[in-house]
Design a protein around this motif. Structure first.
Motif, PDB file in Angstrom:
ATOM      1  N   SER A 201      53.884  47.184  46.725  1.00 42.78           N
ATOM      2  CA  SER A 201      53.643  45.899  46.504  1.00 42.78           C
ATOM      3  C   SER A 201      55.094  45.402  45.521  1.00 42.78           C
ATOM      4  O   SER A 201      55.022  44.131  45.443  1.00 42.78           O
ATOM      5  N   LYS A 202      55.917  46.019  44.938  1.00 42.88           N
ATOM      6  CA  LYS A 202      57.217  45.867  44.371  1.00 42.88           C
ATOM      7  C   LYS A 202      58.317  45.230  44.999  1.00 42.88           C
ATOM      8  O   LYS A 202      58.692  44.294  44.527  1.00 42.88           O
ATOM      9  N   ASN A 203      58.258  45.532  46.479  1.00 44.35           N
ATOM     10  CA  ASN A 203      59.240  44.968  47.348  1.00 44.35           C
ATOM     11  C   ASN A 203      58.889  43.905  48.305  1.00 44.35           C
ATOM     12  O   ASN A 203      59.479  43.705  49.053  1.00 44.35           O
ATOM     13  N   ARG A 204      57.600  43.369  48.206  1.00 42.38           N
ATOM     14  CA  ARG A 204      56.882  42.217  49.143  1.00 42.38           C
ATOM     15  C   ARG A 204      56.468  41.286  48.229  1.00 42.38           C
ATOM     16  O   ARG A 204      56.179  41.330  46.816  1.00 42.38           O
ATOM     17  N   GLU A 205      56.272  40.157  48.880  1.00 39.32           N
ATOM     18  CA  GLU A 205      55.801  38.888  48.127  1.00 39.32           C
ATOM     19  C   GLU A 205      54.247  39.356  47.961  1.00 39.32           C
ATOM     20  O   GLU A 205      53.498  39.276  48.934  1.00 39.32           O
ATOM     21  N   ILE A 206      53.921  39.280  46.647  1.00 39.40           N
ATOM     22  CA  ILE A 206      52.592  39.301  46.171  1.00 39.40           C
ATOM     23  C   ILE A 206      51.735  38.180  46.236  1.00 39.40           C
ATOM     24  O   ILE A 206      52.425  36.909  45.936  1.00 39.40           O
ATOM     25  N   SER A 207      50.511  38.121  46.517  1.00 38.98           N
ATOM     26  CA  SER A 207      49.484  37.060  46.264  1.00 38.98           C
ATOM     27  C   SER A 207      48.545  37.565  45.225  1.00 38.98           C
ATOM     28  O   SER A 207      47.837  38.694  45.284  1.00 38.98           O
ATOM     29  N   VAL A 208      48.293  36.320  44.369  1.00 39.32           N
ATOM     30  CA  VAL A 208      47.443  36.673  43.369  1.00 39.32           C
ATOM     31  C   VAL A 208      45.943  36.457  43.525  1.00 39.32           C
ATOM     32  O   VAL A 208      45.003  36.481  42.754  1.00 39.32           O
ATOM     33  N   ARG A 209      45.817  36.046  44.956  1.00 43.42           N
ATOM     34  CA  ARG A 209      44.465  35.734  45.357  1.00 43.42           C
ATOM     35  C   ARG A 209      43.387  36.900  45.216  1.00 43.42           C
ATOM     36  O   ARG A 209      42.398  36.602  44.843  1.00 43.42           O
ATOM     37  N   THR A 210      43.896  37.850  45.757  1.00 48.19           N
ATOM     38  CA  THR A 210      42.973  39.226  45.530  1.00 48.19           C
ATOM     39  C   THR A 210      42.574  39.810  44.237  1.00 48.19           C
ATOM     40  O   THR A 210      41.404  39.856  43.977  1.00 48.19           O
ATOM     41  N   PRO A 211      43.587  39.793  43.313  1.00 48.21           N
ATOM     42  CA  PRO A 211      43.275  40.077  41.950  1.00 48.21           C
ATOM     43  C   PRO A 211      42.182  38.809  41.308  1.00 48.21           C
ATOM     44  O   PRO A 211      41.321  39.224  40.519  1.00 48.21           O
ATOM     45  N   ILE A 212      42.496  37.749  41.520  1.00 45.97           N
ATOM     46  CA  ILE A 212      41.721  36.610  40.986  1.00 45.97           C
ATOM     47  C   ILE A 212      40.139  36.838  41.381  1.00 45.97           C
ATOM     48  O   ILE A 212      39.158  36.823  40.795  1.00 45.97           O
ATOM     49  N   ILE A 213      40.005  37.055  42.806  1.00 47.44           N
ATOM     50  CA  ILE A 213      38.517  37.410  43.572  1.00 47.44           C
ATOM     51  C   ILE A 213      38.189  38.555  42.784  1.00 47.44           C
ATOM     52  O   ILE A 213      36.879  38.533  42.426  1.00 47.44           O
ATOM     53  N   ILE A 214      38.861  39.686  42.628  1.00 51.10           N
ATOM     54  CA  ILE A 214      38.228  40.871  41.782  1.00 51.10           C
ATOM     55  C   ILE A 214      37.673  40.507  40.572  1.00 51.10           C
ATOM     56  O   ILE A 214      36.673  40.735  39.963  1.00 51.10           O
ATOM     57  N   LEU A 215      38.567  39.515  39.775  1.00 49.29           N
ATOM     58  CA  LEU A 215      38.154  39.537  38.446  1.00 49.29           C
ATOM     59  C   LEU A 215      37.033  38.307  38.297  1.00 49.29           C
ATOM     60  O   LEU A 215      36.202  38.464  37.555  1.00 49.29           O
ATOM     61  N   ILE A 216      36.806  37.413  39.157  1.00 47.51           N
ATOM     62  CA  ILE A 216      35.981  36.561  39.358  1.00 47.51           C
ATOM     63  C   ILE A 216      34.411  37.385  39.887  1.00 47.51           C
ATOM     64  O   ILE A 216      33.462  37.263  39.150  1.00 47.51           O
ATOM     65  N   LEU A 217      34.628  38.308  40.807  1.00 44.45           N
ATOM     66  CA  LEU A 217      33.576  39.137  40.991  1.00 44.45           C
ATOM     67  C   LEU A 217      32.955  40.059  39.720  1.00 44.45           C
ATOM     68  O   LEU A 217      31.741  40.340  39.543  1.00 44.45           O
ATOM     69  N   ILE A 218      34.011  40.461  39.034  1.00 46.32           N
ATOM     70  CA  ILE A 218      33.452  41.278  38.018  1.00 46.32           C
ATOM     71  C   ILE A 218      32.887  40.499  36.797  1.00 46.32           C
ATOM     72  O   ILE A 218      31.728  41.052  36.335  1.00 46.32           O
ATOM     73  N   GLY A 219      33.150  39.084  36.575  1.00 51.89           N
ATOM     74  CA  GLY A 219      32.406  38.409  35.619  1.00 51.89           C
ATOM     75  C   GLY A 219      31.117  37.970  36.282  1.00 51.89           C
ATOM     76  O   GLY A 219      30.190  38.270  35.598  1.00 51.89           O
TER      77      GLY A 219
END
Length: 198
Positions: free
Chosen positions: A18-36
């Protein structure tokens, strides 16, 4: 889905890639919303001493829809707010230690490292008796300390956090492990509440 499997099986390789590629914050956002959402449901169920099965199958709902919705919205808001604060703080700390990452990468690491908390929430949602192992209702401080420090999901999350920041920010594991202090810092307000309540 493939990324999640890679995160579980080989987190070092996952964060290295993930350090060397363009990352998308979509997955972390989905994880955080699901946690909430999941945490909100767990709290709503716990406060009413019900299981998710009883809520779904009950003719007369024991938990009102408004209570559930409020719990889910507040849960999502607080989880997301905490991660945003940690993103700024952890990025600053790692930069001071010679790290090369960005705030976006810090957010990505924190979001992906929160995955164990989602798994834990789902277990508490499906098996509410697991939460009863800790005397949260009577706020036993010792139970909370044990829960926070010996909890396998917290340990897993800390591991992912340290590996993520070490690999993405290109710092040593020793430097990245300073972020473990976040879990110690989180205990301070719990200890203050305990002193006030007792």
């Amino acid at each position: 889905m493939r990324a999640t499997v890679e995160l579980i099986i080989h987190p070092k390789r996952f964060f290295e890639m993930s350090k060397n590629r363009e990352i998308s914050v979509r997955t972390p956002i989905i994880i955080l919303i699901l946690i909430g959402i999941v945490d909100g449901l767990v709290v709503a169920n716990y406060m009413n001493h019900t299981t998710i099965y009883e809520v779904i199958t009950s003719v007369t709902p024991v938990i009102t829809g408004t209570t559930i919705l409020f719990s889910m919205l507040m849960g999502s808001f607080w989880v997301y707010a905490l991660i945003l604060v940690q993103t700024v703080l952890f990025n600053l700390i790692m930069k001071k230690m010679g790290g090369t990452g960005t705030r976006k990468q810090a957010f990505y690491i924190l979001g992906m490292s929160s995955f164990p908390a989602l798994v834990e929430g789902l277990i508490f949602l499906i098996f509410p008796q697991a939460a009863l192992m800790f005397d949260f209702e009577n706020f036993r401080f010792i139970s909370l300390v044990i829960y926070n420090f010996l909890n396998i999901f917290n340990i897993w999350g800390i591991y992912l956090l340290i590996v993520g920041f070490a690999k993405v920010y290109d710092v040593s594991y020793k430097k990245a492990s300073v972020l473990y202090l976040q879990f110690l810092i989180k205990m301070i307000p719990l200890f203050i509440i305990y002193l006030i309540a007792s």
